[in-house]
Design an enzyme around this catalytic site. Structure first.
Site, mmCIF file in Angstrom:
data_model
loop_
_atom_site.group_PDB
_atom_site.id
_atom_site.type_symbol
_atom_site.label_atom_id
_atom_site.label_comp_id
_atom_site.label_asym_id
_atom_site.label_seq_id
_atom_site.Cartn_x
_atom_site.Cartn_y
_atom_site.Cartn_z
ATOM 1 C CE LYS A 26 28.017 35.978 36.791
ATOM 2 N NZ LYS A 26 29.236 36.934 36.086
ATOM 3 N NE ARG A 101 32.375 31.187 36.652
ATOM 4 C CZ ARG A 101 32.161 31.917 37.665
ATOM 5 N NH1 ARG A 101 31.171 31.787 38.615
ATOM 6 N NH2 ARG A 101 32.772 33.201 37.505
ATOM 7 N NE ARG A 140 33.799 42.625 41.007
ATOM 8 C CZ ARG A 140 33.331 41.748 40.399
ATOM 9 N NH1 ARG A 140 32.006 41.585 40.237
ATOM 10 N NH2 ARG A 140 34.226 40.619 39.958
ATOM 11 N NE ARG A 173 36.076 38.586 43.433
ATOM 12 C CZ ARG A 173 35.333 37.919 42.535
ATOM 13 N NH1 ARG A 173 34.072 38.371 42.651
ATOM 14 N NH2 ARG A 173 35.502 37.297 41.539
ATOM 15 N NE ARG A 184 37.210 36.647 37.490
ATOM 16 C CZ ARG A 184 36.645 37.653 38.213
ATOM 17 N NH1 ARG A 184 37.325 38.591 38.632
ATOM 18 N NH2 ARG A 184 35.459 37.421 38.579
HETATM 19 P P1 AMP Z 1 32.982 34.653 40.783
HETATM 20 O O1 AMP Z 1 32.818 35.405 42.240
HETATM 21 O O2 AMP Z 1 31.826 34.100 40.578
HETATM 22 O O3 AMP Z 1 33.584 35.495 39.554
HETATM 23 O O4 AMP Z 1 33.929 33.498 40.837
HETATM 24 C C1 AMP Z 1 35.370 33.614 41.182
HETATM 25 C C2 AMP Z 1 35.965 32.286 41.027
HETATM 26 O O5 AMP Z 1 35.508 31.103 41.544
HETATM 27 C C3 AMP Z 1 35.920 31.989 39.414
HETATM 28 O O6 AMP Z 1 36.755 32.594 38.620
HETATM 29 C C4 AMP Z 1 36.275 30.486 39.442
HETATM 30 O O7 AMP Z 1 37.696 30.162 39.827
HETATM 31 C C5 AMP Z 1 35.420 30.033 40.742
HETATM 32 N N1 AMP Z 1 34.138 29.744 40.515
HETATM 33 C C6 AMP Z 1 33.176 30.199 40.908
HETATM 34 N N2 AMP Z 1 31.877 29.744 40.471
HETATM 35 C C7 AMP Z 1 32.275 28.686 39.921
HETATM 36 C C8 AMP Z 1 31.793 27.468 39.076
HETATM 37 N N3 AMP Z 1 30.183 27.580 38.974
HETATM 38 N N4 AMP Z 1 32.321 26.530 38.707
HETATM 39 C C9 AMP Z 1 33.575 26.575 38.460
HETATM 40 N N5 AMP Z 1 34.526 27.508 39.217
HETATM 41 C C10 AMP Z 1 33.743 28.629 39.605
#
Ligand code: AMP
Length: 232
Positions: A26, A101, A140, A173, A184
């Site tokens: 994504k 989400r 990654r 990360r 996750r």
């Molecule tokens: P990502 O970089 O999109 O994988 O997001 C990393 C982490 O941020 C996720 O595992 C969640 O803990 C939090 N996060 C990011 N976007 C959201 C969202 N829209 N709603 C809730 N938690 C989020």
């Protein structure tokens, strides 16, 4: 005729949502599409990581949840997103990566878009089986300077630990480590996967085969977005 990638594009005037499990590509594709159309790439994960790095109250609250692969509460995310899309750079559309989400977030977004006079979102669903994802996520690496995404198995940098573009340090990360990837994926299945049904019922979903190479997926997405422009 010019290849799709090199043709000039008109404004998108629409919100594009990237939906898919963590590690489905994504981030890479959302960034590329946003650059192509000259509109902002809005990653709620990046916004949260910025808060964590700065040590803001929001960051302090979100950090333990993120470290354990859990979602941050809807109310916090919704406030953050509403503030961001108020800015003038969002007037001609934007690309969401990692938002919405949950179904609550999706419903709220629908209302926000209406208020802003924007059309229904176009939702790109990155279709991929979870078995491939573990390798993608644990492999990654992200450039600290420009955010370019590599994978030590599928797309390694020329020099280990260093970005090909600007020589920036590549970071792993904390939530891409093996012990956090499981939770996750679980959070995705439980809270985010229902959005596939939600958006499909609304007729807004476009399936993209995310198992293909980065370039092939990019072409498929450009084709899909190009074909819906101005239709809905
Ligand atoms: P990502 O970089 O999109 O994988 O997001 C990393 C982490 O941020 C996720 O595992 C969640 O803990 C939090 N996060 C990011 N976007 C959201 C969202 N829209 N709603 C809730 N938690 C989020």
């Amino acid at each position: 005729m010019l290849p799709l990638d090199e043709r000039p594009v008109a404004k998108l005037d629409r919100a594009v949502i990237f939906l898919g499990p963590p590690g489905s590509g994504k981030g890479t594709q959302a960034k590329g599409l946003a650059e192509k159309y000259g509109i902002p790439h809005l990653s709620t994960g990046d916004m949260l990581r910025e808060h964590v790095a700065k040590g803001t109250p929001l960051g302090l609250m979100a950090r333990p949840l993120m470290d354990h692969g859990e979602l941050v509460p809807d109310s916090v995310i919704l406030r953050m997103v509403a503030e961001r899309i108020e800015r003038p750079d969002c007037f001609h559309g934007f690309v969401f990566d990692g938002f919405p989400r949950t179904v609550t977030q999706a419903k709220y977004l629908g209302e926000l878009l209406k208020q802003h006079g924007l059309k229904q979102p176009f939702v790109i669903f990155m279709v991929i089986g979870t078995s491939v994802l573990m390798k993608r996520m644990t492999g990654r690496r992200i450039c600290k300077v420009c955010g370019e995404i590599y994978n030590i198995y599928e797309r390694p940098p020329k020099v280990e630990g260093m970005c090909d573009i600007d020589g920036g340090e590549l970071i792993h990360r904390p939530d891409d480590r093996e012990e956090v990837v499981g939770p996750r994926l679980h959070a995705y299945e439980k809270q985010t996967a229902p959005l596939v049904v939600y958006y499909r019922r609304l007729g807004l979903l476009c399936d993209i085969d995310a198992r293909k190479s980065v370039d092939e997926v990019r072409q498929d997405i450009l084709q899909a977005v190009g074909s819906i422009r101005g239709e809905r």
